[in-house]
Design a protein around this motif. Structure first.
Motif: not given
Lengths: 148, 501
Positions: B107-123
């Motif tokens: 669950l923790g990895t899924a959350v951190v991964a979602s965070f990274i994915g969201g920021l990456g695509s925003m860039l």
């Protein structure tokens, strides 16, 4: 769905034909696009109807259709009763009826849960839309009369 | 630079940040509850967003969107049931980890991964924005008409196996879009003498009905059977190690790339992106042999990709007005309600709002990270809420939401009617998104068509202007490509079933 769209397309074309023809200089007019939409709808639906006639249709699950019809009637009754009964009473009754329809209560405790839910949800929604967003929620005439 | 700073100030202001946080909590809850989707939550938030500033409105919608996509990993990992299609690939290894008692780390990895994915695509979106703003100058009425035709064609062609049903749904939407006073000649059309129809059908009532009420009606049988009755497994340690994340930089970067590109393709959808990212991670992971049996990389890759799809999906939504999926339609609707039309001119005229969207994406992601890591046990408990009460509440909020905008009982009736229509369309195999786009783009398509003809004095203007011609040709080519692809698939299916028999 095909027959519905076919009838709708034909009715739409008839209404388009009745629209006035006058328009601003150079403007293709108010009829052109509706004609295009109507003709395309009738043509595609006719094609689809012929295609579907060749296929075997899955049996209709009347039980599921009946449940959807009942839920829809509860919703329509709620909207229709909002003005005569007032927002709070109509909403409370709607919540009780819908929750009881979704899961018929089999004990006094189950009824208590549904009634408590109805009271809390009505209060919360009333507060959010009526007080926070200042929406004019329907108020019953009899309640207005009671308040003087 | 000034626009960016102004956007930061607006998003970080007190009420806006609160709405983003609220949207995030609601989104995570919706994602955690199977059957409730981001689109449904965003449809219910539309009437509320109308009362907010454009920045707060878009922040609220993005909060729900990011929250729901990320929250879907909770039931996927704990119960093997994806909260929505974005989490289908997370189930494979996430659920296997939960059964081994490692659900917390998954669950923790899924959350951190979602965070990274969201920021990456925003860039990616951030760096693409100036190019899109420059392109907005090439658009006139003829190009807008051609863009609307191409958008409807692309969406209708990618909405299911029967392209003709997608086209019919789009035509039906356009038909509904012509109801009301004509914007150029000022004449009422198709109102049948009903004064409530002079302004046309309420977009909010239509969206709430088609995505909120229709979903409840669709799930009625499951709801009446009692829905999910599960026991929450032990969660344990939640935080993934930083060393692990750094060692998986390649998987993360490739998943961002896959998610952003797939998200930007209309009709492809996040479910395709997450499966591709999962398969790619299986190829490059140092723990290939663990895939399917509880590999953390098998949770990391799809969760990075599904949030990256959001940013990718915003590129065609904001730049061209072509939403890749239903949740993006809601973002479009929220902007339209504030008088801002997504499309080329958004980048030309409202660059401050575009930057506000970027900043809101960052804030949404931070809120998602904090709330979900901190409250993962609490959100998991949301699964215990009885589905019959949730469905009842969704119906109430749908009807009141439709009523609230104009205090109109007619709009509430319309929402119920659209709900029944949406349920019926799904049963008959008709896609709903082309109908919504027809309703949104139809009026623009007609008015730009008439303006272009009035300016040019000829109907050939759409074929003599290079960009307009390119857009029309692009739409036609895409349609031909989809027809060919579906025919090939049908032939392959027929051959397989013939061979099997």
């Amino acid at each position: 769905m095909n027959w519905f769209l076919l009838a709708l397309g034909a009715g739409y074309l008839y209404l388009t034909y009745q629209l006035p023809s006058r328009s601003i200089s150079g403007d293709p007019g108010v009829k052109l696009m509706p004609y295009v939409i109507g003709v395309l709808t009738v043509a595609f639906t006719a094609y689809h109807t012929v295609q579907d006639l060749r296929k075997s249709r899955p049996p209709v699950r009347w039980r599921s259709v009946g449940a959807v019809a009942a839920a829809s009637l509860i919703m329509l009754a709620y909207v229709g009763l909002m003005n005569p009964l007032g927002f709070e009473l109509a909403t409370g009754l709607f919540l009780i009826a819908t929750a009881a329809f979704f899961k018929p209560p089999d004990s006094a405790r189950a009824w208590a849960v549904i009634i408590l839910f109805a009271v809390l949800a009505t209060a919360a929604v009333s507060l959010l839309f009526g007080t926070v967003f200042n929406v004019n929620l329907p108020e019953a005439r009899w309640l207005q009369a009671l308040r003087g | 630079m000034h626009e960016l700073l102004s956007a930061v100030a607006k998003i970080l202001s007190y009420p806006t940040i609160l709405w983003i946080a609220l949207g995030e909590v609601l989104g995570i809850l919706l994602g955690a509850l199977p059957g409730l989707t981001a689109t449904m939550g965003m449809a219910l938030m539309l009437p509320i967003s109308f009362y907010l500033t454009p920045e707060a409105s878009i922040g609220l919608m993005l909060g729900v969107y990011f929250g729901a996509v990320s929250g879907a990993s909770i039931p996927a990992i704990l119960f093997g049931i994806p909260g929505n299609p974005n989490a289908i690939a997370t189930v494979y290894d996430g659920y296997a980890m939960a059964r081994k008692g490692e659900g917390g780390v998954a669950l923790g990895t899924a959350v951190v991964a979602s965070f990274i994915g969201g920021l990456g695509s925003m860039l990616v979106l951030f760096f693409a924005a100036p190019l899109l703003a420059a392109a907005s100058l090439w658009f006139g009425p003829a190009e807008y008409f051609s863009l609307a035709v191409a958008s409807l064609t692309v969406i209708a062609a990618t909405s299911g196996k029967a392209i003709s049903k997608g086209i019919l749904a789009a035509l039906f939407g356009m038909m509904l879009g012509t109801v009301g006073i004509d914007s150029i000649a000022g004449l009422p059309r198709f109102t049948l003498g009903n004064i409530y129809l002079l302004n046309g059908f309420s977009l909010v009532a239509a969206l709430i009905g088609l995505f909120g009420i229709a979903q409840v009606l669709e799930d009625l049988e499951t709801t009446r059977k009692g829905g999910l009755q599960a026991v929450i497994p032990k969660i344990g340690k939640v935080f993934p190690s930083m060393k692990y994340l750094i060692s998986r930089a390649r998987i993360i970067l490739e998943s961002i790339g896959i998610g952003t590109v797939i998200g930007a393709l209309p009709g492809a959808g996040a479910s395709v992106g997450v499966v591709l990212a999962y398969e790619r991670a299986r190829e490059i992971s140092p723990e290939k042999e663990k895939f399917g049996k509880g590999a953390l990389d098998g949770v990391l890759a799809p969760e990075v990709a599904n949030n990256a799809c959001i940013g990718g999906g915003l590129i065609p939504t904001l730049a061209l007005g072509i939403p890749g999926e239903s949740a993006a339609v809601m973002l479009m609707a929220a902007l339209i309600m504030h008088g801002i039309a997504p499309g080329p001119m958004l980048f030309g005229k409202h660059m401050d709002l575009v930057y506000a969207i970027f900043v809101a994406m960052v804030v949404s992601n931070i809120c998602m990270l904090l709330f979900q890591l901190g409250g993962v046990r609490l959100f998991a408990r949301a699964l215990m809420i009885p589905p019959y009460l949730l469905s009842t509440l969704v119906l109430l909020l749908s009807i009141i939401g439709a009523f609230a905008l104009e205090s109109s009982v007619f709009d509430a009736f319309a929402a119920v009617a659209f709900g029944i229509l949406g349920w019926w369309m799904k049963r008959a195999g008709y896609p709903v998104i082309p109908l919504v786009l027809g309703l949104i783009l139809g009026p623009m398509l007609e008015s730009e068509f008439r303006r272009a003809v009035m300016i040019a004095g000829t109907y050939t203007t759409f074929f003599t202007r290079p960009l307009s011609l390119a857009l029309l040709a692009g739409g036609a080519l895409y349609l031909a490509h989809q027809i060919r692809k579906l025919r090939k698939e049908a032939a392959a299916e027929a051959a397989a079933s013939g061979g099997g028999a």
